[in-house]
Design a protein around this motif. Structure first.
Motif, PDB file in Angstrom:
ATOM      1  N   LEU A  92       7.576   6.031   0.811  1.00 21.15           N
ATOM      2  CA  LEU A  92       6.847   4.762   0.663  1.00 21.15           C
ATOM      3  C   LEU A  92       6.426   4.190   2.014  1.00 21.15           C
ATOM      4  N   LEU A  93       7.257   4.388   3.035  1.00 19.30           N
ATOM      5  CA  LEU A  93       6.967   3.818   4.350  1.00 19.30           C
ATOM      6  C   LEU A  93       6.088   4.717   5.213  1.00 19.30           C
ATOM      7  N   ARG A  94       6.208   6.043   5.049  1.00 18.95           N
ATOM      8  CA  ARG A  94       5.567   6.953   6.011  1.00 18.95           C
ATOM      9  C   ARG A  94       4.273   7.593   5.523  1.00 18.95           C
ATOM     10  N   LEU A  95       4.142   7.794   4.213  1.00 17.89           N
ATOM     11  CA  LEU A  95       2.926   8.451   3.723  1.00 17.89           C
ATOM     12  C   LEU A  95       1.724   7.513   3.842  1.00 17.89           C
ATOM     13  N   PRO A  96       0.516   8.069   3.973  1.00 20.55           N
ATOM     14  CA  PRO A  96      -0.679   7.236   4.208  1.00 20.55           C
ATOM     15  C   PRO A  96      -0.873   6.158   3.153  1.00 20.55           C
ATOM     16  N   ASN A  97      -1.456   5.060   3.579  1.00 24.41           N
ATOM     17  CA  ASN A  97      -1.680   3.912   2.705  1.00 24.41           C
ATOM     18  C   ASN A  97      -2.700   4.204   1.610  1.00 24.41           C
ATOM     19  N   THR A  98      -3.424   5.306   1.767  1.00 24.30           N
ATOM     20  CA  THR A  98      -4.436   5.678   0.759  1.00 24.30           C
ATOM     21  C   THR A  98      -3.799   6.183  -0.528  1.00 24.30           C
ATOM     22  N   LEU A  99      -2.535   6.602  -0.455  1.00 19.74           N
ATOM     23  CA  LEU A  99      -1.842   7.097  -1.647  1.00 19.74           C
ATOM     24  C   LEU A  99      -1.233   5.929  -2.429  1.00 19.74           C
ATOM     25  N   THR A 100      -1.164   6.082  -3.740  1.00 14.35           N
ATOM     26  CA  THR A 100      -0.532   5.060  -4.581  1.00 14.35           C
ATOM     27  C   THR A 100       0.988   5.199  -4.511  1.00 14.35           C
ATOM     28  N   LYS A 101       1.682   4.178  -5.004  1.00 11.38           N
ATOM     29  CA  LYS A 101       3.141   4.206  -5.021  1.00 11.38           C
ATOM     30  C   LYS A 101       3.649   5.389  -5.847  1.00 11.38           C
ATOM     31  N   GLN A 102       2.980   5.656  -6.972  1.00  9.95           N
ATOM     32  CA  GLN A 102       3.395   6.762  -7.838  1.00  9.95           C
ATOM     33  C   GLN A 102       3.218   8.110  -7.135  1.00  9.95           C
ATOM     34  N   PRO A 318      -6.299   6.384  19.366  1.00  9.34           N
ATOM     35  CA  PRO A 318      -5.164   5.716  20.014  1.00  9.34           C
ATOM     36  C   PRO A 318      -4.383   4.798  19.075  1.00  9.34           C
ATOM     37  N   LYS A 319      -4.866   4.590  17.847  1.00 14.34           N
ATOM     38  CA  LYS A 319      -4.260   3.616  16.940  1.00 14.34           C
ATOM     39  C   LYS A 319      -3.101   4.225  16.163  1.00 14.34           C
ATOM     40  N   ARG A 320      -2.155   3.359  15.839  1.00 16.96           N
ATOM     41  CA  ARG A 320      -1.068   3.780  14.970  1.00 16.96           C
ATOM     42  C   ARG A 320      -1.560   3.802  13.529  1.00 16.96           C
ATOM     43  N   ASN A 321      -1.053   4.751  12.769  1.00 13.01           N
ATOM     44  CA  ASN A 321      -1.403   4.834  11.359  1.00 13.01           C
ATOM     45  C   ASN A 321      -0.200   4.408  10.528  1.00 13.01           C
ATOM     46  N   TRP A 322      -0.126   3.113  10.214  1.00 13.72           N
ATOM     47  CA  TRP A 322       0.989   2.630   9.400  1.00 13.72           C
ATOM     48  C   TRP A 322       0.835   3.126   7.973  1.00 13.72           C
ATOM     49  N   GLY A 323       1.965   3.548   7.377  1.00 13.76           N
ATOM     50  CA  GLY A 323       1.918   4.046   6.016  1.00 13.76           C
ATOM     51  C   GLY A 323       1.881   2.956   4.964  1.00 13.76           C
ATOM     52  N   ALA A 324       2.166   1.717   5.375  1.00 11.01           N
ATOM     53  CA  ALA A 324       2.177   0.593   4.432  1.00 11.01           C
ATOM     54  C   ALA A 324       1.770  -0.671   5.182  1.00 11.01           C
ATOM     55  N   SER A 325       1.228  -1.624   4.438  1.00  7.01           N
ATOM     56  CA  SER A 325       0.872  -2.912   5.039  1.00  7.01           C
ATOM     57  C   SER A 325       2.148  -3.672   5.411  1.00  7.01           C
TER      58      SER A 325
END
Length: 583
Positions: A92-102, A318-325
């Motif tokens: 939930l924390l590390r996978l890209p934000n484009t994926l749904t919770k499921q 150079p940007k961080r890619n946060w997995g969640a807001s």
């Protein structure tokens, strides 16, 4: 005493590893294996480190962390979470934000199946005092935490440390399977068995920070035989190589060139030892590698392998890619905090401690009478004890928060799993509902057994006051723990602080000397005591035990200021430790 003298830890290391391969970093303790691994993975970016880290000529960037997995030597996991919960929170924390919770939760299940953890997925991880999964399963969970992001590169620091030979072999076989799926795997390993050694595709052998061998693991023995060093008895290849790296030539043939050096040194130093020293052996091995192998290997590495466009974009960004807001991070960490720490807050030991204290107090002040001056004085003593107990108890609980979670915070922040602000707020607020249950039970027992002022208003105001005191005391504990990050020092400082606050709280000494009277205004005991006196006796007497029962507004404001002020101090202390947490 500190020294400004610079020291070369690593010197002239050259090597390569391709997708589908497992590279082993070997060498004796202190040879620089972990330092090299930390540098390659971007975990060690200190300003004192000279040189640069590039990936196919692209500089290392924070966004690249999403394509790199790093498994630490120590298994840093929460003991009270199950295997499934641990991997689900990581997803939930590390996978890209484009994926749904499921989709993220499905990825966690896929990793569990991939690593063969189905049997223990609902078992707690466990720890020193909590029974849980086996050592091999713990290590697989740690690896699962990293491969859950489907990394292109996977680094592991001593993944077989502390495991028996069979379990260690399973871990290495699993690394082979990961590599065969198109990943690049780099691992340090101290002294593998011969079966483990032959599982590695490539090998880097380090000695005192210098390169003694790089190439196929299967060709290492042939190379050292070619320079005149071969075992005279049957030996585990890894044991033989580590002996060489240590400069130990027992049961190893000595090449004539090395023997000539020994004789030259003996004649110069007027000794007749006849045995090569570790320093001479090290020098010979380094020179042999540089003259026979190094140039050819460097030529192979001159032309970088082209990266695909997806990885190139990640490397150059150079940007961080946060997995969640931020809100999602806070929510996930809040839920995780409650699940992990409810076991500590509601242990039988703590429940027994609180309830037993409540019953004893209730019996000592059984149906006390506040109408007489003596009875009122006795009840005031009870109120002061309540104020002290519910500041003493939470402060020593909160002290352990950040020192105990330092390793976890370091690991997760280094992987950019969440923002520090989201972690801090979630960690400090997830304790609040847990902190409320036992005080309610405590006050219900004491309040009615002691016969304090009846009525819903006085009872709930007393409860709110105690709760405010708990949160303020907890804030001080968090601040002390975050500033010192040492449990012994923090406990000592907290003991002195709480004792000083208690003595200046206005019960033991009513006429406090002027030069230390200011301390009482920093004491949550003092403010809590005054508010409790106001709630119980405002209608009876304007002064109780030398304390004026005024409106209580200033005391409430002081406690609220402590609630936020101490927490702000704790947060800033964690911020100052930025480099230590890989932020």
């Amino acid at each position: 005493m500190t020294s400004s003298e610079e020291k070369d830890i690593l010197n002239g290391i050259t090597g390569s590893v391709n997708p589908g391969e497992v590279l082993a970093l070997m060498g004796p303790s202190g040879s620089g294996k972990t330092t090299l691994l930390n540098l390659l993975s971007g975990r060690l970016m200190e300003p004192t480190v000279g040189g640069s880290i590039t990936y196919n000529d692209h500089p290392y960037s924070k966004s690249l962390k999403s394509k790199i997995g790093f498994v630490t030597q120590d298994d840093v996991l929460f003991p009270h979470l199950t295997v499934k919960e641990t991997l689900t929170y990581a997803a939930l924390l590390r996978l890209p934000n484009t994926l749904t919770k499921q989709q993220k939760e499905k990825r966690a299940i896929d990793v569990i199946n991939e690593l063969g953890l189905e049997r223990c997925q609902d078992t707690m991880i466990g720890g020193s005092f909590v029974r849980g999964v086996s050592g091999g399963e713990r290590k697989r969970v740690c690896i699962g935490n990293e491969i859950i992001i489907n990394p292109s590169l996977l680094f592991l620091d001593e993944p077989t440390s502390g495991l028996d030979s069979t379990t260690a072999l399973r871990i290495v076989q699993m690394l082979q399977d990961i590599a065969e799926a198109g990943k690049t795997v780099v691992t340090t390993i101290h002294q593998p068995s011969s079966r483990l050694f032959h599982k590695f595709d490539k090998l880097i052998l380090l000695g005192k920070g210098s390169l003694l061998y790089f190439g196929k693991a299967s060709e290492a023995m042939a190379y050292f035989s070619s320079i005149g060093c071969s075992p005279q008895i049957a030996m585990n290849p890894a044991e033989f190589l580590l002996d060489l790296a240590n400069g130990n030539l027992h049961d190893v043939s000595v090449p004539s060139e090395l023997q000539d050096r020994v004789q030259t040194e003996n004649s110069e130093n007027d000794t007749a030892n006849g045995k090569p020293t570790p320093a001479i052996v090290h020098e010979y091995l380094v020179e042999a590698y540089e003259t026979r192998v190094a140039e050819n290997e460097k030529k192979k590495l001159m032309a970088p392998i082209p990266l695909d466009e997806e990885i190139k974009a990640k490397v150059s960004s150079p940007k961080r890619n946060w997995g969640a807001s931020w809100i999602q991070q806070y929510t996930i960490l809040f839920r995780r905090g409650i699940k992990e720490h409810r076991h500590d807050y509601f242990s039988w030991l703590r429940i027994t401690q609180v309830l037993a204290t409540a019953v004893i107090l209730g019996l000592l002040w059984w149906q006390s009478d506040s109408k007489s001056p003596k009875g009122l004085e006795d009840q005031a003593g009870l109120l002061f004890f309540i104020a002290v107990f519910w500041s003493f108890f939470p402060i020593f609980t909160a002290i352990f928060t950040f020192p105990q979670e330092r390793a976890m915070l370091s690991k997760e922040r280094a992987a950019d799993m969440y923002r520090l602000s989201a972690y801090f707020l979630a960690r400090t607020t997830s304790d609040l509902p847990l902190n409320l249950v036992l005080p309610v039970l405590f006050l219900v027992i004491v309040y009615f057994m002691a016969g304090l002022r009846m009525g819903a208003g006085p009872f709930f105001l007393s409860m709110l006051t105690v709760f405010l005191s708990i949160v303020a005391a907890q804030g001080l504990g968090l601040a002390i723990g975050a500033i010192l990050m040492d449990l012994k020092k923090a406990t000592t400082l907290a003991s002195v602080t709480i004792m000083t606050f208690m003595l200046a709280g206005g019960y033991f000494v009513q006429e406090v000397p002027v030069f230390i009277s200011w301390i009482r205004y920093m004491s949550f005991n003092f403010h809590t005591y005054k508010i409790l006196l106001k709630i119980q006796y405002a209608d009876i007497s304007p002064i109780v035990n030398g304390m004026r029962t005024d409106s209580g507004f200033r005391e409430v404001c002081a406690l609220v200021a402590m609630v936020f002020g101490y927490r702000l101090l704790a947060y800033l202390s964690l911020r100052k430790m930025k480099l230590h947490f890989g932020a």
